[in-house]
Design an enzyme around this catalytic site. Sequence first.
Site, short mmCIF file in Angstrom:
data_model
loop_
_atom_site.label_atom_id
_atom_site.label_comp_id
_atom_site.label_asym_id
_atom_site.label_seq_id
_atom_site.Cartn_x
_atom_site.Cartn_y
_atom_site.Cartn_z
CD GLU A 83 -2.91 1.05 2.40
OE1 GLU A 83 -3.69 2.01 2.56
OE2 GLU A 83 -2.94 0.02 3.09
CE LYS B 206 -9.06 -0.08 6.32
NZ LYS B 206 -8.59 -1.15 7.21
#
Length: 431
Positions: free
Chosen positions: A220, A236
Amino acid sequence: MRIERLGVGGTAADVLRTLAHRAETRGLPPPAGLIGTWFGAAAVIAPSVHAAPHDPRTAFARADGVPTRPTAPDGPMIGGGWIGYRGYPDRSGILPESAGGWTDHVLRLDMAGCWWFESLTEMPCPVDIAEAVLRPELDRQPWRVEWIEPDRDAHRDGVGQCLDAITRGDVYQACVCTRFHGTSWGSPVDFFADAVEKTRPVRAAFVQGDWGAVASLSPELFLSRRAGHVMSSPIKGTLPLTADPAMLRRSVKDVAENVMIVDLVRNDLGQVAEPGSVVVSDLLRVRPAPGVWHLVSTVTAELPGSVDTPGLLDAAFPPASVTGCPKHAARQLLAGWEPHPRGVYCGTVGMHSPIAGMELNVAIRTVEFDATGRVELGVGGGITIDSDPDAEWQECLDKAASIITLTPSRTHPDRTTASRSVLADPVSVPR
């Protein structure tokens, strides 16, 4: 500034291993490295960095200024900068809250497989560093980690408290985490190099010092900044790779979780961005990561020249995807729901170059080694009103699986090191 084209050499993992051996035999600080996709390159390695504990409030700030971004023959140059980490801020773990150091030269592996030596000074590439790139050592050193599974009941209790808080309206979403503990033998750099080769994360980073080591296998991006342009790509929504990835886009829970965090990133960046410049440029894209599928979105913004690194991090840190919404309330509550401090986990690891800008990951899938051999690995997931405690526990195990099942690589007996030579003359870049 100076650039030298070294040519086709070893893999990033093999070069990092070889530079670690070089540093050890010469009594130098160990190397630090970024592997995956960083600054448009496949790897950026600092051959030796004195990574010392640092004031977290000024981590990454030394390179502040207007990046000039000179051009190498194959594209943009990086040259050097401050490389290190800043841990999650609310409670201290087994490592210093922040650590890192400055390097005025790096090795860059471009996307075509060519290695470059780059320096912020006129320093030429040392012969032994070129040798480490072109003829790296291929003997793999053994390592071992014995993991202890987290307390499932404690995690279930934390998820339950979070669901109660959501029902009361205290928070809309929060990332409840747990922690694997363990004991390690061997060198952290060998663990990291093997892990990178086997899992191929896009935002992997390694930093080591007398205090221990951080081996981040993150997928990420927290922040990428080039002068006034900043980008964040929160993750997410998670499914194991064995599942149908289309299920993520159909999951009400995962989509809601991602959209709420996107709004939180927009709010964070909006505190310092030029009015009207915050844009969601990519929403709910399904992407693979080690062992799992993720939902990934991207938010961009334009910053005024008055916003320096501490100002940007004051607005955006810790990363939105590992806190909750509202952010401040979630952080306060999480400190009571989680029995262990997060440490470096959920902080950030990366580099700030005075000419290339700054890139930072979200320190998830991140293993922390202290100087005595203790290791820790944090995992967690976003809780919404639709969350099921058993499914959240399984998500934690899925995220950890690609790391806790790692074993040392073996050198293949038929693998040899080819002799390669420098392919081009050095190039001096005007200041």
